[in-house]
Design an enzyme around this catalytic site. Structure first.
Site, mmCIF file in Angstrom:
data_model
loop_
_atom_site.group_PDB
_atom_site.id
_atom_site.type_symbol
_atom_site.label_atom_id
_atom_site.label_comp_id
_atom_site.label_asym_id
_atom_site.label_seq_id
_atom_site.Cartn_x
_atom_site.Cartn_y
_atom_site.Cartn_z
ATOM 1 C CG HIS A 182 -2.376 3.699 9.067
ATOM 2 N ND1 HIS A 182 -3.161 4.722 9.053
ATOM 3 C CD2 HIS A 182 -2.509 3.263 7.744
ATOM 4 C CE1 HIS A 182 -3.757 5.093 7.968
ATOM 5 N NE2 HIS A 182 -3.100 4.097 7.305
ATOM 6 C CB CYS A 202 2.303 -1.653 2.666
ATOM 7 S SG CYS A 202 2.049 -3.101 3.960
#
Length: 510
Positions: free
Chosen positions: A440, A85
């Site tokens: 997240h 990511c």
């Protein structure tokens, strides 16, 4: 040759762990990444092209089960490419906050307080910088001015050089302002050393199917390579799993490590009944307020999500409650899917819930790696209604900013939720139906104290009940960080690698 260490997952954390372990030429390391190298992918290099990486060929694009009180159409980006990511986010990077770390210690993560952790933030090799003037968009600067005026918070030119406090300003991000090259961990840690370290093997296109357990210890991994051939790779000392908060618990569960009821329902033999694997999932839910504007912002930018404000509503823990991004382009797909037509000229603010109390889970439903894990975020299900109240507060704060100059004169009308939506229940209903993730996800293999039945890891990131196995990624967080987690993930990886090497020196894992 059998490597001492196998690092599973070449993402944000895995690249750091593999690079740090292999600094000593006597330590042999094999890094296994399911996706390809990012070396020849220009979209992974230019931080302004981050959105082009989402929902594309590298993205696992996970979906959730239907949500009881939140948006059921969340698409959770998880990247299958070297760098993970960190090749596809905006690299908004915060020094680990004192309040987050002290909360972790209070939950049994001994040795993870600020004094122990902050030196490892200083070791992070990925360059992180305040956004320089030439990349500061004038529209964003005006919204910052309005936030300072409306909310009474200070303007922040920098964030990471002092203790955290509320403020408004341009963020600090991981990139090179001259080239817009992102500070991915593959670029910062692996690329500079891979050609010169014979003790570091990086195998891309190699998927780990399961961990191999023998007599209560992990001895290696079963993999499948780009040729489709399955292969077992043994580890001389430890396996370190760095697959992230969705794929790490899924790998453990497919290997027989997890809640017995989950494994039995999936048809997986139970090797270690570990109740917390896949539990404690946390995520930042982000709302949206959209206005018709007199004109669109210009294209001066670092990433397009360069600025925002963070506000503390409750000073009891020293952490922000609301963090609001000021995007240059509205991410309005969920609002549009709800039937709201957005005008061509629109701008928005995106408030998110910094410290959610809701807890979800991730679990596998069969032994096959081809079956995506099930995800239930359980957004806005905390019994006290904390998350819902903070989201509503964030919407109201955004409206206050929009009423202040110099932002107010740029706006024509509020489009969503709409000026007639003033009751808290109505604001909540619309915001919860259309919220977005900020990608997240955290906490699904959390650290905790001895005797804590839900703690998957001890404070040295070792999996309880299994020898020679660690987890080093965001799934280890006891609670989600209040702000963007990539800085804390990199710091955790730095410290995790140091713990591995400390144990090696002490003869642990032989």
């Amino acid at each position: 040759m059998t490597p001492e260490y196998i690092v599973v997952g070449g993402g944000t954390a895995g690249c750091i762990v593999a690079a740090r372990l292999s600094e000593d030429p006597s330590v042999t390391v094999t890094l296994l990444e399911w996706g390809p190298s990012d070396a020849d992918e220009p979209r992974a290099h230019d931080i302004r092209r981050w959105a082009e990486m989402l929902e594309g060929e590298y993205d696992l694009d996970y979906r959730s089960v239907a949500q009881e009180r939140g948006n059921s159409d969340i698409r959770m980006s998880r990247m299958r490419i070297l760098g993970g990511c960190s090749t596809a986010n905006t690299m908004i990077s915060w020094k680990p906050l004192r309040g987050d770390l002290e909360e972790w210690v209070g939950l049994g993560a001994t040795g993870w307080g600020p004094e122990e952790v902050w030196p490892f933030w200083d070791r992070v090799l990925a360059p992180i910088t305040p956004i320089p003037a030439n990349d500061q968009n004038p529209y964003l600067a005006e919204v910052i001015d309005a936030a300072v005026s409306a909310l009474g918070v200070p303007r922040r030119e920098t964030w990471n050089d002092t203790e955290f406090s509320s403020g408004a300003g341009f963020f600090e991000i991981g990139y090179d302002p001259e080239t817009h090259r992102r500070s991915s961990t593959s670029h910062s840690y692996i690329e500079p050393v891979i050609a010169e370290r014979s003790n570091l093997a990086v195998e891309t296109g190699t998927r780990v199917l399961r961990l191999v357990l023998r007599d209560g210890r992990v001895v290696g991994v079963d993999t499948v390579g780009p040729d489709g051939v399955e292969r077992r790779i043994e580890a001389g000392r430890e396996v370190v799993v760095c697959c992230g908060a969705i794929d790490t618990p899924a790998l453990l569960q497919r290997s027989g490590i997890g809640p017995a009821a989950v494994l039995e329902a999936a048809g997986i033999p139970v090797e270690v009944d570990l109740a917390g694997v896949g539990e404690n999932l946390q995520d930042h839910a982000e709302g949206l307020v959209v206005w018709e504007a007199t004109e669109l912002p210009g294209d001066t930018m670092a990433t397009g999500w360069d600025a925002g404000y963070v506000v503390t509503l409750d000073d009891s823990n020293g952490l922000p409650d609301v963090s609001t991004h000021i995007p240059l382009e509205t991410w309005g797909v969920h609002v549009e899917n709800s039937g709201v037509a957005l005008p061509a000229l629109n701008v928005s603010l995106a408030p998110n819930v910094c410290k959610p109390k809701s807890r979800g889970r991730v679990w596998v439903t069969d032994p096959s790696p081809e079956t995506a894990p099930s995800i239930d975020y359980r957004y806005f299900t905390d019994p006290e209604g904390h998350d819902e109240a903070v989201l509503v507060a964030g919407i109201k704060l955004a409206r206050r900013v929009a009423a202040a100059e110099p932002f107010a004169s740029k706006l024509v009308r509020e489009v969503f939720p709409g000026p007639h939506i003033v009751d808290d229940a109505d604001i909540s209903r619309l915001a919860r139906a259309t919220h977005q993730t900020v990608y997240h996800v955290s906490g699904t293999c959390r650290m905790g104290a001895d005797g804590d039945a839900g703690a998957v890891l001890d404070s040295r990131l070792r999996v309880r009940g299994v020898e020679r196995l660690r987890v080093i990624d965001a799934s280890a967080f006891p609670t989600i960080t209040a702000l963007n987690p990539v800085g804390t993930i990199m710091t955790l990886a730095e410290r995790g690698a140091a713990l591995v090497l400390e144990d090696r020196s002490a003869g642990v894992g032989e």
